[in-house]
Design an enzyme around this catalytic site. Structure first.
Site, mmCIF file in Angstrom:
data_model
loop_
_atom_site.group_PDB
_atom_site.id
_atom_site.type_symbol
_atom_site.label_atom_id
_atom_site.label_comp_id
_atom_site.label_asym_id
_atom_site.label_seq_id
_atom_site.Cartn_x
_atom_site.Cartn_y
_atom_site.Cartn_z
ATOM 1 N N PRO A 177 49.073 -33.239 2.393
ATOM 2 C CA PRO A 177 48.350 -32.144 3.060
ATOM 3 C C PRO A 177 49.246 -31.436 4.072
ATOM 4 O O PRO A 177 50.073 -32.072 4.741
ATOM 5 C CB PRO A 177 47.194 -32.848 3.780
ATOM 6 C CG PRO A 177 47.327 -34.297 3.519
ATOM 7 C CD PRO A 177 48.504 -34.558 2.675
ATOM 8 N N MET A 178 49.086 -30.121 4.186
ATOM 9 C CA MET A 178 49.955 -29.321 5.042
ATOM 10 C C MET A 178 49.880 -29.742 6.509
ATOM 11 O O MET A 178 50.884 -29.728 7.209
ATOM 12 C CB MET A 178 49.597 -27.822 4.932
ATOM 13 C CG MET A 178 50.451 -27.029 3.966
ATOM 14 S SD MET A 178 52.189 -27.555 3.898
ATOM 15 C CE MET A 178 52.885 -26.604 5.220
ATOM 16 N N CYS A 179 48.684 -30.128 6.978
ATOM 17 C CA CYS A 179 48.586 -30.490 8.403
ATOM 18 C C CYS A 179 49.397 -31.737 8.705
ATOM 19 O O CYS A 179 49.969 -31.878 9.794
ATOM 20 C CB CYS A 179 47.129 -30.653 8.832
ATOM 21 S SG CYS A 179 46.237 -31.869 7.883
ATOM 22 N N THR A 180 49.466 -32.635 7.729
ATOM 23 C CA THR A 180 50.292 -33.829 7.898
ATOM 24 C C THR A 180 51.755 -33.427 8.011
ATOM 25 O O THR A 180 52.483 -33.869 8.898
ATOM 26 C CB THR A 180 50.128 -34.788 6.702
ATOM 27 O OG1 THR A 180 48.771 -35.207 6.624
ATOM 28 C CG2 THR A 180 51.033 -35.999 6.831
ATOM 29 N N SER A 226 52.234 -31.083 11.391
ATOM 30 C CA SER A 226 52.061 -31.559 12.761
ATOM 31 C C SER A 226 51.888 -33.052 12.943
ATOM 32 O O SER A 226 52.016 -33.532 14.067
ATOM 33 C CB SER A 226 50.888 -30.828 13.411
ATOM 34 O OG SER A 226 49.762 -30.935 12.567
#
Lengths: 446, 533
Positions: A218-221, A224
């Site tokens: 996942p992009m948030c992982t 950030s």
């Protein structure tokens, strides 16, 4: 001539010698209790294999090299091979027709050359091309197609091509238009081999759920909260590279360029250090960037052999073929499992039934697009949607040509009703996964 | 020099990702022997040469004939009349210049007579298309010398492999689906303290939804214990109630709807497996109870020293549990919380390994061996894999073939299905009898096929009688094996070539688990089976 002695074959062009085909002949010239009902022992079957039967091998990599050898030593002499790749050093641990001096050369050509020189009389014809660069007339000439591919998209494409060659007379399939497809796949110590009779048995798309789409982090992982070394590497690949442009403007990350990988490696180490993450190595970096799948010679040998056995059975009617899917795994002992994959009644590729799409008229075109790509049973990569409006062919959206993409992009945020589509509207979808267009019928829900 | 080293890493990259640098080193230090470089033999070797086996020696006294060249990629028509071992070695050597190829132009029978110790130097001996009598004699020699022996055979559309190794130990079995070692049922002190440092109820929204699910489960388990007499949720009903308890902890927004908290979703999903009691598998218990673990001497191999070290730990500091594995799966969490949790597990694992190491050192001292005998890295690797240790013990060929010790029940019960691969095993034994009697295999020439059927049937019946087996072998199989005429079709040889090579690699690297001990491949039906005989 003493009883039991084979006659001397003197043939300059084929270079045959006494006993050459003895191992094969026993299966062609002798009756047996397990042969296919259509089987007739004869001395002509060998001639059919040697002189007439035309086989297409797709892929000249780990499986392809093995397939060529196995086919050539089973009596097949008219073989074409298609592969768009060139040879890399990392191929040499299993693609045994290539040597260090061949690195950089087209796989299909080097493979064909090696086989033709090692196996007298064998004529392998190479095609250094994408499968999509060849057309119907090319594919139609073959008796059997064998695949050693590393891509689901390519598999679906050839599956679609062979389906498009099927001839129906009054909705009845003309079985002489069926070109059997033998498909092999391997990954580390796992492999599978399947037999597909297009139009008759389960096709690639019937069992698309067996090839779940690759899951990305996942992009948030990545952006950030990295936790694994892999997250750090993906950060550098996806976010940092486009920003830093380390090798110049517009220079894309090339997984085969060691300098690029070095750069990603070092930046990944920096990122990892920020979060106290250990485990970033050069090997891991390369593995993540290139999505490397581990591979060894042994698994490819097993699967290619199983595939070629099936080609032989079909070409000679010597035995009933595999029905129709073999799974192999030798991590713990050796494990095989054979089952019959079933046709899907409403398969988007082979059922000839237009698929229904249920949407409300206020649905945005973008949402329809998302459905097509996200659906596990459709897995369309980049759908190009056209339809007939006011008697004219209209492109609703197409991604692969920049100018058309720009022109049709506004349609994505319009509703189906706004676009002038009606209940029962037929939509034609084109995609890299198939040479044929898929037909869908729009059913409006309230 | 650096150039070459890089090239090897590049060349072997795809396989290094499977067995690592240490596996590759083991491969490159191995010298294996192949007896008979017929098609099956060369195919096996090809799959060992390509990944970089150190050296091979082919033993083969045959001269190349036309048939040989027809099914063997590593012979040419120019080879006809020449020594097969030499011809094949040249073609095989060409596959990989890192590998050292040798040949001995001799039959294995002669070598067994004149120089049986010849075979002792090899890491593994692979015997292909060997008649039964040679197999048994060679098997006895290698059994006594403790040299692993892999027997392979292609007979028509049947492939056969038999592994003969007295004891093969595996630390890195690389299981496909391993349960995690999280200790939620019995948290160690440091883990308990770590859990205690969290208060879910007081957390800010962002922290709450980025707390690792392991911690979430642990906190709710505490709540559960208060209401359930400190008992783990055991059955489906209780686990479902526990899931509900966790679900109730998901934060809600102003309108009372649950927020998206993926970590809570993960916690709920993992309830099924995370609460299983941590225990030692019976396979590992068996290993602990082995004689080699019990009696440590100066001859004890490193594997068993390490087993003993772990067993001592289990029975003392470990309180019945293995040293902590130290790995946790990835999960939705912010970096700090995850890394901190991961470090708690990692540090405990290192501690446990250090205690195991102390036990091992004690044993080494007791038998007068220096501490360097077992490296810290090996001990850590061993502890990480403690739950997955495997010991494979294959029976000898003598035991399999003796009328006193053969496994009658295995054969009889398999033959409850008359089309089981077991019938192919019995047919192979029968054609060997035929060979003993007639000095040839059945049906080699067309005119022989019909008349050999009844002769082969006699062999089948005498075999069954001798073994006291009241099973019936369908006539179809007897006919089929005459039809085969001892042919060695290339595709069956190639299948076995891949299968056997990987088993050889398992033996050499001690990674992944070899089969035990008889493998039959049926190319007609594309099925296979493994029997322990």
């Amino acid at each position: 001539m003493a009883e039991g002695e084979e006659p001397m074959l003197v043939d300059g062009t084929t270079g045959d010698w006494p006993g050459r085909w003895d191992h094969v002949k026993k299966f062609l010239e002798r009756a047996g209790p397990f042969t296919h009902p259509d089987f007739e022992p004869s001395t002509e079957s060998l001639q059919f294999l040697l002189d007439v039967c035309k086989i297409l091998v797709i892929g000249a990599g780990g499986l392809g090299c093995e397939l060529l050898k196995d086919l050539a030593l089973s009596g097949f002499r008219h073989i074409h091979i298609v592969d768009m790749d060139t040879i890399d050093v990392s191929n040499l641990n299993r693609q045994f027709l290539f040597r260090p001096k061949d690195v950089g050369r087209p796989k299909a050509e080097v493979a064909a050359d090696f086989i033709n020189r090692r196996i007298p009389g064998c004529r392998v014809i190479p095609h250094f091309k994408k499968i999509q660069d060849l057309d119907e007339t090319f594919y139609r000439q073959f008796h059997i197609v064998v695949c050693g591919l590393d891509s689901v998209v390519a598999r679906r494409w050839i599956n679609g091509m062979l389906l498009s060659l099927l001839v129906y007379e009054d909705s009845v399939l003309d079985t002489s238009s069926v070109i059997p497809l033998i498909d092999g796949g391997t990954e580390g110590f796992k492999g599978n081999a399947r037999v597909i009779l297009p139009g008759m048995t389960a096709c690639i798309d019937c069992t698309l759920e067996l090839y779940p789409p690759q899951i990305n982090f996942p992009m948030c992982t990545i952006a950030s909260m990295p936790r694994l070394p892999e997250h750090c590497i993906e950060y550098v690949r996806i976010l940092q590279w486009p920003k830093d442009k380390p090798f110049g403007d517009g220079v894309a990350l090339d997984g085969d360029d060691p300098r690029h990988i070095q750069w990603v490696f070092h930046k990944s180490l920096e990122r990892a250090a920020q979060f106290n993450i250990t485990g970033v190595t050069y090997r891991l970096t390369q593995g993540v960037v290139k999505r490397i799948i581990p591979a060894v010679a042994s698994t490819n040998a097993v699967i290619a052999a199983a595939c070629t056995t099936e080609v032989f059975k079909i070409a000679s009617s010597a035995y009933s073929g595999l029905n129709n899917y073999l799974v192999f795994n030798d991590v713990d002992g050796l494990y095989t499992y054979t089952f019959e994959a079933e046709r899907k009644e409403n398969c988007s590729a082979c059922s000839q039934i237009p698929q229904d799409l249920h949407f409300s008229p206020s649905t945005k075109l973008q949402d329809v697009l998302n459905y097509l790509t996200d659906s596990a049973s459709l897995q369309i990569k980049s759908p190009a949607i056209t339809t007939t409006l006011d008697g004219k062919n209209k492109t609703l959206y197409l991604q692969t040509v920049a100018s058309i993409e720009e022109r049709t992009r506004p349609n994505l945020s319009k509703s189906l009703q706004e676009l002038g589509l009606v209940n029962g509207q037929e939509l034609a979808v084109a995609d890299v996964t198939t040479p044929q267009t898929l037909l869908f019928k729009l059913i409006f829900t309230s | 020099m650096a150039e070459q080293k890089t090239n090897k890493e590049q060349r072997y990259d795809r396989q290094l990702r499977l067995w690592g640098d240490h596996g590759q080193e083991a491969l490159e230090n191995a010298h294996i022997c192949l007896i008979n470089c017929c098609a099956t033999g060369t195919e096996i070797l090809k799959n060992l040469i390509l990944p970089g086996i150190g050296a091979f020696t082919i033993v083969d006294g045959h001269k190349v004939n036309g048939e040989d060249v027809g099914n063997n990629f590593f012979l040419s028509s120019d080879s006809i009349g020449k020594n097969r071992a030499q011809a094949a070695t040249e073609f095989l050597q060409e596959l990989n210049s890192d590998v050292s190829g040798n040949f001995v132009e001799e039959s294995p029978e002669k070598l067994l007579e004149n120089d049986p110790e010849f075979f002792h130097r090899f890491a593994l001996v692979i015997g292909v298309q060997l008649p039964e009598s040679v197999c048994l004699r060679l098997g006895a020699e290698l059994w006594n010398a403790r040299v692993p022996f892999l027997v392979c055979r292609t007979y028509g559309l049947v492939g056969y492999m038999r592994l003969v190794v007295k004891e093969h130990t595996v630390v890195e079995s690389h299981p496909d689906n391993a349960l995690e070692d999280l200790r939620l049922d019995q948290p160690f002190t440091e883990l308990k303290n770590h859990f205690a440092s969290y208060n879910l109820d007081n957390m800010e929204k962002r922290d709450h939804s980025h707390t690792p699910w392991i911690i979430v489960v642990a906190k709710y388990l505490e709540k559960w214990y208060n209401e359930h007499d400190v008992q783990l949720p055991k059955n489906y009903k209780e686990k479902e109630a526990f899931r509900q308890l966790i679900r109730g902890g998901i934060r809600t927004n102003e309108s009372g709807a649950p927020e998206e908290e993926e970590n809570f979703d993960e916690a709920i999903k993992n309830v099924n497996t995370a609460l299983n009691a941590t225990k030692i598998s019976s396979a590992v218990e068996d290993i602990f109870n082995s004689e080699q673990c019990e009696n440590i001497t100066s001859q004890t191999p490193v594997f068993w020293l390490m087993v003993r070290g772990v067993r001592d730990f289990v029975r003392n500091e470990g309180n019945g549990l293995l040293p902590l594995r130290g790995k946790i799966p990835d999960m939705i969490a912010d970096s700090d919380k995850f890394i901190n949790l991961q470090n708690v597990y990692r540090e405990k694992a290192l501690q446990d390994a250090a205690v195991v190491s102390k036990h091992i050192q004690t044993h080494l001292q007791n038998v007068g061996k220096p501490p360097e005998c077992v490296s810290e890295n090996d001990i850590r690797l061993f502890c990480k894999n403690a739950a997955f240790l495997r010991v494979v013990r294959c029976r000898s060929l003598a035991e399999e073939f003796s009328t006193d010790t053969f496994y009658k029940d295995t054969i009889t019960s398999s033959m409850d299905n008359p089309d089981s691969e077991m019938v192919l095993y019995l047919m192979l034994r029968s054609v060997d009898r035929f060979y003993q009697q007639h000095s040839r295999y059945p049906g080699v020439y067309n005119y022989q096929v019909e008349e050999d059927i009844s002769k082969l049937k006699v062999c089948v019946n005498s075999l069954l009688q001798e073994l006291g087996l009241s099973v019936s072998v369908k006539d179809d199989y007897i006919h089929e094996f005459c039809r085969y005429g001892a042919a060695e079709p290339h595709t069956v040889a190639a299948f076995l070539g891949g299968a056997a090579a990987q088993e050889a690699i398992k033996i050499i690297t001690h990674q992944f688990v070899p089969f035990n001990n008889t493998f039959i491949y049926n190319a007609m039906a594309q099925t296979s089976a493994t029997f322990q005989l």
